[in-house]
Design an enzyme around this catalytic site. Structure first.
Site, mmCIF file in Angstrom:
data_model
loop_
_atom_site.group_PDB
_atom_site.id
_atom_site.type_symbol
_atom_site.label_atom_id
_atom_site.label_comp_id
_atom_site.label_asym_id
_atom_site.label_seq_id
_atom_site.Cartn_x
_atom_site.Cartn_y
_atom_site.Cartn_z
ATOM 1 C CD GLU A 164 37.255 40.553 51.491
ATOM 2 O OE1 GLU A 164 36.374 41.351 51.807
ATOM 3 O OE2 GLU A 164 38.439 40.688 51.824
ATOM 4 C CD GLU A 347 41.726 42.224 50.074
ATOM 5 O OE1 GLU A 347 41.261 42.665 51.142
ATOM 6 O OE2 GLU A 347 41.087 42.176 49.023
HETATM 7 O O1 IFM Z 1 39.227 47.428 51.243
HETATM 8 C C1 IFM Z 1 38.778 46.133 51.506
HETATM 9 C C2 IFM Z 1 38.827 45.275 50.268
HETATM 10 O O2 IFM Z 1 38.090 45.821 49.223
HETATM 11 C C3 IFM Z 1 38.272 43.906 50.558
HETATM 12 N N1 IFM Z 1 38.927 43.319 51.713
HETATM 13 C C4 IFM Z 1 39.020 44.129 52.899
HETATM 14 C C5 IFM Z 1 39.633 45.480 52.566
HETATM 15 C C6 IFM Z 1 39.766 46.334 53.833
HETATM 16 O O3 IFM Z 1 38.551 46.522 54.424
#
Ligand code: IFM
Length: 442
Positions: A164, A347
């Site tokens: 990200e 994720e």
């Molecule tokens: O915790 C974060 C992660 O580090 C990166 N993606 C989003 C998650 C939730 O906010």
């Protein structure tokens, strides 16, 4: 149709959010350690100094939990300043040894380590040299990546360069994330540099001739106009361009859009770019890591925006329940970029804000999380049924952890973490996920 038999189910975490041991065994602070120590930057002034204490508890707590869940893979990241305390130059043997033991233990238990090189925790020593806004960061990251491939190339089957990259922009332009700067031009330069650095990492990977795979992890939060009025459509386009497209375009199309170049030029915040940069940003990848949490409805009508959380299909945390977001994002990657590589959902998850109630049976009944995850899995299955090449799903997160600025207040785990004792305990969603995986593998 059920998920394919070789589909990978996993959970995900990151070093800066779970390891703690911030100044132990030769590790130097990351930008998040320093940022969190600055008053007013995180919920309750909390820092990641201890977090879930996974540096000490991985083998006796996290690994057994992963085994009991029956996951095929665990997505985790390396703390750059643990393995290279000066950011560049010599390796820290204790740090390097820690991850080798972690990766080996996962493999011995048939759990594939999916390793991210950079998940937001730049060594503070590099921030002091300008951090990601310094173009030297491209070389720093290249050196770090190269050394990690030398150290673990023989045992890590799945790599990703950066997680990200939008977080870098937030950290340099908006100040809500480390390192806490508020300069739009810096934000744009930093996010451009990290995209080029990603390519440098891929280039280093290819030079090692490894059999493993490398990808990148991008979060797609598609904007949806709340009305068909031209102002709302224009807002949607603008926000899509400035958010996920800013990262997908150079990686998947080898360029920024004319829209973004023209707008940043006009705004006086266009970054320094070199001709070779886009060869690097668009290095061929083995897979695309998709982080997907929700869509983002937009409108110019402030009142409608405010009212949006007052009704409809919402979770307890007042975020919209829109599991089709995963299906939309997969479609978009094909429609817009004609993506030819497999996608992994790296994720997906949801959070509880504050203290999650514990029921009389001693368990957190996080039914909202179960509803959320089930919904996403259903839409994912639909995409696979339609022929899209999606090979894995990682639930964020293995346990409640240090949720950056929201620290311990936003709980994303399928297990609770007692931050005082380091004890974790499965929530109802962990049992759900374990049973779901078992059923899919039967
Ligand atoms: O915790 C974060 C992660 O580090 C990166 N993606 C989003 C998650 C939730 O906010």
């Amino acid at each position: 149709m059920p998920f394919p038999k070789n589909f990978i189910f996993g959970t995900a975490t990151s070093a800066g959010q779970i390891e703690g041991a911030a100044r132990e065994d030769g590790r130097t602070p990351s930008i998040w350690d320093i940022f969190a120590e600055t008053p007013g930057k995180t919920f309750g002034g909390e820092t990641p100094a201890v977090a879930c204490d996974s540096y000490h508890r991985f083998f006796d707590r996290d690994l057994p939990s992963l085994k009991a869940l029956g996951v095929d893979s665990y997505r985790l990241s390396i703390s750059w300043s643990r393995v290279m305390p000066e950011g560049v130059g010599p390796l820290n043997p204790k740090g390097v040894d820690y991850y080798r033991r972690v990766f080996e233990a996962l493999l011995e238990n048939d759990i594939i380590p999916n390793v991210t090189l950079y998940h937001w925790d730049l060594p503070q020593v590099l921030e002091e040299k300008g951090g990601w806004r310094n173009r030297d960061s491209i070389e720093w990251f290249g050196e770090y990546a190269d050394k990690m491939f030398t150290a673990y190339g023989d045992i890590v089957p799945m790599w990703s360069t950066v997680n990200e990259p939008i977080a870098t922009y937030v950290g340099y332009a908006h100040g809500g994330f480390a390192p806490g700067h508020t300069n739009e031009a810096w934000g744009n330069q930093a996010r451009h540099n990290i995209l080029v650095a990603h390519g440098k990492g891929v280039e280093a990977f290819r030079a090692h001739n490894l059999k493993s795979q490398i990808g990148v992890v991008i979060d797609i939060w598609k904007r949806h106009a709340l009305t068909n009025f031209p102002e709302d459509i224009a807002l949607m386009i603008d926000q899509d361009e400035r958010n996920w497209k800013f990262y997908c375009d150079p990686i998947l199309a080898g360029r920024y859009s004319d829209y973004i170049l023209e707008h940043l030029e006009k705004e006086g915040t266009l970054m320094e770019m070199h001709p070779h940069d886009f060869e690097l940003t668009s290095q061929p990848l083995d897979y695309f890591g998709l982080n997907v949490y929700n869509r983002v409805p937009v409108t110019v009508n402030q009142q409608a925006q405010m009212d949006f959380s007052q009704g409809g299909n919402f979770l307890n945390n007042r975020t919209e329940y829109y599991p089709k977001a995963v299906y939309d994002a997969i479609h978009l990657l094909h429609d817009l970029y004609d993506i030819k590589i497999p996608i992994y959902v790296t994720e997906n998850g949801t959070y509880f804000e504050g203290t999650e109630p514990v029921a009389a049976d001693g368990m957190v009944h996080d039914d909202d999380r179960i509803r959320y995850v089930s919904g996403f899995l259903e839409w994912l299955e639909k995409a696979i049924d339609e022929g899209f090449d999606v090979r894995g799903y990682y639930l964020w997160s293995l346990m409640d952890n240090f949720e950056w600025s929201a620290a311990s207040n936003f709980k994303f785990g399928i297990a609770t973490t007692d931050f005082a004792t380091g004890e974790t305990k499965w929530k109802k969603s962990a049992y759900f996920y374990r049973d779901f995986i078992k059923k899919m593998k039967a």
